[in-house]
Design a protein around this motif. Structure first.
Motif, PDB file in Angstrom:
ATOM      1  N   PRO A   1      31.737  77.301  79.975  1.00  0.00           N
ATOM      2  CA  PRO A   1      31.683  78.684  79.481  1.00  0.00           C
ATOM      3  C   PRO A   1      30.396  79.377  79.905  1.00  0.00           C
ATOM      4  CG  PRO A   1      32.416  77.194  77.746  1.00  0.00           C
ATOM      5  CD  PRO A   1      31.982  76.332  78.891  1.00  0.00           C
ATOM      6  N   THR A   2      30.489  80.666  80.166  1.00  0.00           N
ATOM      7  CA  THR A   2      29.343  81.427  80.683  1.00  0.00           C
ATOM      8  C   THR A   2      28.144  81.357  79.762  1.00  0.00           C
ATOM      9  OG1 THR A   2      30.884  82.965  81.761  1.00  0.00           O
ATOM     10  CG2 THR A   2      28.600  83.688  81.518  1.00  0.00           C
ATOM     11  N   GLU A   3      28.384  81.418  78.446  1.00  0.00           N
ATOM     12  CA  GLU A   3      27.257  81.417  77.510  1.00  0.00           C
ATOM     13  C   GLU A   3      26.494  80.096  77.532  1.00  0.00           C
ATOM     14  OE1 GLU A   3      31.026  80.456  75.141  1.00  0.00           O
ATOM     15  OE2 GLU A   3      30.382  81.907  76.666  1.00  0.00           O
ATOM     16  N   LYS A   4      27.169  79.011  77.906  1.00  0.00           N
ATOM     17  CA  LYS A   4      26.488  77.718  78.018  1.00  0.00           C
ATOM     18  C   LYS A   4      25.688  77.628  79.315  1.00  0.00           C
ATOM     19  CE  LYS A   4      26.960  74.663  75.578  1.00  0.00           C
ATOM     20  NZ  LYS A   4      26.212  74.218  74.378  1.00  0.00           N
ATOM     21  N   LEU A   5      26.247  78.127  80.408  1.00  0.00           N
ATOM     22  CA  LEU A   5      25.540  78.094  81.687  1.00  0.00           C
ATOM     23  C   LEU A   5      24.316  78.993  81.679  1.00  0.00           C
ATOM     24  CD1 LEU A   5      28.370  78.088  84.403  1.00  0.00           C
ATOM     25  CD2 LEU A   5      26.870  76.205  83.746  1.00  0.00           C
ATOM     26  N   ASP A   6      24.406  80.113  80.975  1.00  0.00           N
ATOM     27  CA  ASP A   6      23.296  81.072  80.963  1.00  0.00           C
ATOM     28  C   ASP A   6      22.042  80.509  80.301  1.00  0.00           C
ATOM     29  OD1 ASP A   6      24.808  82.918  82.293  1.00  0.00           O
ATOM     30  OD2 ASP A   6      25.384  84.052  80.504  1.00  0.00           O
ATOM     31  N   ARG A   7      22.189  79.438  79.534  1.00  0.00           N
ATOM     32  CA  ARG A   7      21.026  78.831  78.874  1.00  0.00           C
ATOM     33  C   ARG A   7      20.234  77.930  79.812  1.00  0.00           C
ATOM     34  NH1 ARG A   7      23.985  76.862  73.231  1.00  0.00           N
ATOM     35  NH2 ARG A   7      24.784  78.920  72.595  1.00  0.00           N
ATOM     36  N   ILE A   8      20.764  77.676  81.005  1.00  0.00           N
ATOM     37  CA  ILE A   8      20.123  76.784  81.972  1.00  0.00           C
ATOM     38  C   ILE A   8      19.543  77.609  83.109  1.00  0.00           C
ATOM     39  CG2 ILE A   8      20.460  74.794  83.486  1.00  0.00           C
ATOM     40  CD1 ILE A   8      22.911  74.090  81.795  1.00  0.00           C
ATOM     41  N   SER A   9      18.309  77.338  83.488  1.00  0.00           N
ATOM     42  CA  SER A   9      17.624  78.106  84.521  1.00  0.00           C
ATOM     43  C   SER A   9      18.067  77.666  85.913  1.00  0.00           C
ATOM     44  CB  SER A   9      16.098  77.934  84.401  1.00  0.00           C
ATOM     45  OG  SER A   9      15.642  78.319  83.129  1.00  0.00           O
ATOM     46  N   GLY A  10      18.555  78.627  86.692  1.00  0.00           N
ATOM     47  CA  GLY A  10      18.858  78.344  88.088  1.00  0.00           C
ATOM     48  C   GLY A  10      20.233  77.749  88.304  1.00  0.00           C
ATOM     49  N   ALA A  11      20.884  78.181  89.379  1.00  0.00           N
ATOM     50  CA  ALA A  11      22.233  77.710  89.678  1.00  0.00           C
ATOM     51  C   ALA A  11      22.253  76.221  90.011  1.00  0.00           C
ATOM     52  CB  ALA A  11      22.812  78.522  90.838  1.00  0.00           C
ATOM     53  N   ALA A  12      21.167  75.710  90.602  1.00  0.00           N
ATOM     54  CA  ALA A  12      21.124  74.287  90.955  1.00  0.00           C
ATOM     55  C   ALA A  12      21.131  73.415  89.714  1.00  0.00           C
ATOM     56  CB  ALA A  12      19.896  73.992  91.808  1.00  0.00           C
ATOM     57  N   LEU A  13      20.371  73.787  88.698  1.00  0.00           N
ATOM     58  CA  LEU A  13      20.358  73.023  87.450  1.00  0.00           C
ATOM     59  C   LEU A  13      21.673  73.188  86.689  1.00  0.00           C
ATOM     60  CD1 LEU A  13      16.726  73.559  86.103  1.00  0.00           C
ATOM     61  CD2 LEU A  13      17.655  71.659  87.428  1.00  0.00           C
ATOM     62  N   GLN A  14      22.300  74.345  86.828  1.00  0.00           N
ATOM     63  CA  GLN A  14      23.613  74.531  86.220  1.00  0.00           C
ATOM     64  C   GLN A  14      24.633  73.607  86.873  1.00  0.00           C
ATOM     65  OE1 GLN A  14      24.400  78.709  86.713  1.00  0.00           O
ATOM     66  NE2 GLN A  14      22.895  79.342  85.185  1.00  0.00           N
ATOM     67  N   MET A  15      24.566  73.506  88.193  1.00  0.00           N
ATOM     68  CA  MET A  15      25.465  72.595  88.911  1.00  0.00           C
ATOM     69  C   MET A  15      25.164  71.146  88.535  1.00  0.00           C
ATOM     70  SD  MET A  15      27.978  72.440  91.046  1.00  0.00           S
ATOM     71  CE  MET A  15      28.781  71.241  92.100  1.00  0.00           C
TER      72      MET A  15
END
Length: 328
Positions: free
Chosen positions: A114-128
């Motif tokens: 979910p977008t709200e969970k990904l937004d809490r992580i800095s940077g697309a690499a750390l999200q991946m």
């Protein structure tokens, strides 16, 4: 807040006593099952544990999509709720269930967070990286033949679903890594005061401050060279999905760490060079050092939290708790 929390627990205990005497239909009418799945979405594990102890059949209850509480916790990316499965004796059986669309737990881990969970992580690499950590964790539990290679109703395996849903995030992570890697530098200073024309040795060779300059300048050069090599490694990586787990973050940790060390010792070398050449004019040396340290301090202040976040995300204790005690 503590009083509200304590009173809420008391109310929950009273509710539990009442629920012991209710049937399935009455539980449905009282919105108990709906409340359970709302608690899963919000990550309220106390509510889930207390009601499951009252009625263990809640573990097998499914929502409108045919997903139990653990499948739904994967969909919502609630790691605390998912970790409760390690305290369940029949977790291997639970891991084999599929929802109304034929998706098992690993298929759900292959869907985008979910977008709200990904937004809490800095940077697309750390999200991946976080998404890959979820997939790897669920995969370690789904060990039966119906898990890793299973097809859903759309004829897709879990890893195919993961690749399809995370293709854009993977591209953004690659771009983020490369953009960060290009912000590197190599620093070194010329010898202050020049060399002796007769011997060729530096004029300030016997000064203590000159040794400080030489050591700090050498450390700065070696550190910046290391950062360049690490960042080049990032730029030339293949960027496979599993590379985001440890390979790429490790290179970024080494690159950022050596870059910060390089900048810090660059400032030491700069300050020592000024003291050597203008030691009799401190009234101008001190303001220059102060002004020069401002951008360096700002850079370190902005990059250090990112470095800490990458390190914790890669080598920390992890977001899942496998030591959960038996609780149902």
């Amino acid at each position: 807040m503590k009083l509200i929390h304590a009173r809420s627990q008391d109310i929950l205990d009273y509710m539990g006593e009442v629920l012991k005497h209710l049937g399935t239909q009455e539980m449905e009418e009282c919105l108990v099952y709906a409340a359970i799945f709302r608690a899963v979405r919000s990550g309220i594990i106390e509510f889930i544990i207390r009601l499951c102890k009252v009625d263990p059949d809640i573990l097998w209850r499914r929502n409108s999509m045919g997903r139990n509480i653990f499948q739904y916790s994967i969909e919502c990316r609630q790691e605390k709720v998912y970790s409760l499965i390690y305290g369940v004796g029949q977790r291997n059986l639970i891991a084999t269930f599929a929802d109304a669309s034929g998706n098992d737990m690993l298929h759900l881990a292959g869907m985008l967070s979910p977008t709200e969970k990904l937004d809490r992580i800095s940077g697309a690499a750390l999200q991946m990286q976080r998404e890959r950590q979820w997939f790897k964790e669920v995969k370690s539990l789904v060990v039966l033949p119906s898990g890793v290679g299973a097809f859903n109703n759309q004829g897709m395996r879990p890893h195919e679903l993961f690749t399809q849903n995370h293709n854009k995030l993977k591209e953004e992570g690659e771009k983020w890594m490369k953009d960060t890697a290009t912000s590197c530098t190599v620093v070194a200073f010329t010898v202050p005061g020049g060399n002796n024309g007769g011997t060729g040795f530096p004029l300030f060779l016997d000064e203590n401050m000159f040794m400080v300059f030489i050591v700090s300048d050498a450390i700065s050069l070696f550190s910046s060279t290391t950062s360049v090599l690490m960042f080049l490694g990032i730029l030339t990586s293949r960027y496979a999905e599993d590379d985001f787990l440890k390979s790429l973050p490790t290179k970024m940790i080494i690159g950022l760490s050596s870059l910060l060390i390089s900048i810090a010792f660059m400032m030491v070398a700069f300050c020592s060079a000024l003291f050597l050449m203008l030691h009799e004019r401190l009234w101008i040396v001190i303001p220059i050092i102060f002004l020069a340290s401002i951008p360096v301090t700002l850079f370190i202040w902005m990059q250090f939290p990112l470095l800490v976040e990458i390190f914790i995300s890669t080598y920390g204790g992890g977001i899942f708790d496998k030591k959960v005690r038996r609780w149902p």
